[in-house]
Design an enzyme around this catalytic site. Structure first.
Site, PDB file in Angstrom:
ATOM      1  N   CYS A   1      13.939  58.366  57.853  1.00  0.00           N
ATOM      2  CA  CYS A   1      12.726  57.587  57.577  1.00  0.00           C
ATOM      3  C   CYS A   1      11.471  58.264  58.156  1.00  0.00           C
ATOM      4  CB  CYS A   1      12.906  56.147  58.052  1.00  0.00           C
ATOM      5  SG  CYS A   1      11.788  55.021  57.217  1.00  0.00           S
TER       6      CYS A   1
ATOM      7  N   HIS B   1      18.059  54.381  57.025  1.00  0.00           N
ATOM      8  CA  HIS B   1      18.416  54.406  58.454  1.00  0.00           C
ATOM      9  C   HIS B   1      19.926  54.264  58.677  1.00  0.00           C
ATOM     10  CE1 HIS B   1      14.315  53.724  60.116  1.00  0.00           C
ATOM     11  NE2 HIS B   1      14.112  53.058  59.015  1.00  0.00           N
TER      12      HIS B   1
ATOM     13  N   GLU C   1      21.499  55.014  61.154  1.00  0.00           N
ATOM     14  CA  GLU C   1      21.702  54.653  62.568  1.00  0.00           C
ATOM     15  C   GLU C   1      21.718  53.139  62.772  1.00  0.00           C
ATOM     16  OE1 GLU C   1      19.027  55.952  61.212  1.00  0.00           O
ATOM     17  OE2 GLU C   1      17.169  55.211  62.104  1.00  0.00           O
TER      18      GLU C   1
HETATM   19  N1  GLN Z   1       6.463  53.800  57.423  1.00  0.00           N
HETATM   20  C1  GLN Z   1       6.845  54.516  58.601  1.00  0.00           C
HETATM   21  C2  GLN Z   1       6.015  55.777  58.802  1.00  0.00           C
HETATM   22  O1  GLN Z   1       5.148  56.055  58.069  1.00  0.00           O
HETATM   23  C3  GLN Z   1       8.319  54.887  58.580  1.00  0.00           C
HETATM   24  C4  GLN Z   1       9.138  53.631  58.691  1.00  0.00           C
HETATM   25  C5  GLN Z   1      10.477  53.813  59.335  1.00  0.00           C
HETATM   26  O2  GLN Z   1      10.793  54.805  59.993  1.00  0.00           O
HETATM   27  N2  GLN Z   1      11.268  52.777  59.210  1.00  0.00           N
HETATM   28  O3  GLN Z   1       6.235  56.470  59.740  1.00  0.00           O
END
Ligand code: GLN
Length: 195
Positions: A78, A174, A176
């Site tokens: 992410c 994710h 994790e």
């Molecule tokens: N939207 C977040 C960002 O721009 C990422 C979101 C996440 O890691 N769950 O960093």
């Protein structure tokens, strides 16, 4: 093998737990001297702008870039995916990444429709329950990038959400946060140990 997890912000503890579940040794990384003794690095989910800002303040941007360039395996989930992108769409003004994967990543790509959702994905011949939280998607990839998983949105468009470029792996979701270690095992067995 020692797997570092960048521990400046975000869900680094969950990644350390997943590494332990895979029977490997993980360690928190907050300074360059800790990075130096790691064989691989995970960039967690969280807020990519905050992680980049803290990495700048901790003088970690250049050391991480240098390790990525010289072949250290790295995996980003992410926000971590955003940090491994060579190019961003909808990044914050002046937002830095470590880069390494020849791809354009759209930040908060799913955010305008639904902030968070769960979906079943195919990942390397496994069915995987994937959690997306204000997730990015991959907008385009260079020829060296392998697309491992994609999600089709309601407009019928397919968007890559798991990609690999040699020693670098990134997912929009994710793993994790779920109990299935398929992605961490893939990183350890296929990406790290093949080097
Ligand atoms: N939207 C977040 C960002 O721009 C990422 C979101 C996440 O890691 N769950 O960093």
């Amino acid at each position: 093998m020692k797997i570092g997890v960048l521990a400046l912000q975000g869900d680094f503890r969950e990644h350390l737990h997943a590494i332990a579940q895979c029977g490997e040794v993980g360690m928190e990384v907050r300074r360059a001297s800790e990075l130096d003794i790691c064989d691989a690095l995970i960039l967690p989910g969280g807020e990519s702008t905050a992680i980049a800002l803290l990495a700048h303040n901790y003088d970690l941007i250049q050391p991480i870039r240098a390790r990525i360039e010289t072949g250290m395996p790295a995996y980003g989930s992410c926000a971590g995916m955003i940090l491994l992108a060579d190019r961003l769409v909808d990044g914050a003004p002046g937002q830095q990444t470590f880069g390494g994967i020849d791809m354009t990543v759209r930040r908060n790509a799913f955010g305008r429709q639904v902030d968070s959702f769960e979906s079943t994905l195919s990942f390397n011949s496994h069915n995987l329950h994937a959690v997306f939280i204000r997730a990015p998607w991959v907008e385009d990839v260079g020829s060296r990038v392998e697309v491992i998983s994609s999600v089709t949105t309601s407009d019928g468009q397919s968007h890559p959400v798991a990609v690999r470029q040699s020693h670098l792996l990134a997912t929009s979701f994710h793993p994790e946060l779920t109990q299935d270690q398929v992605v961490h095992r893939y990183f350890i067995d296929e990406v790290c140990k093949s080097r």
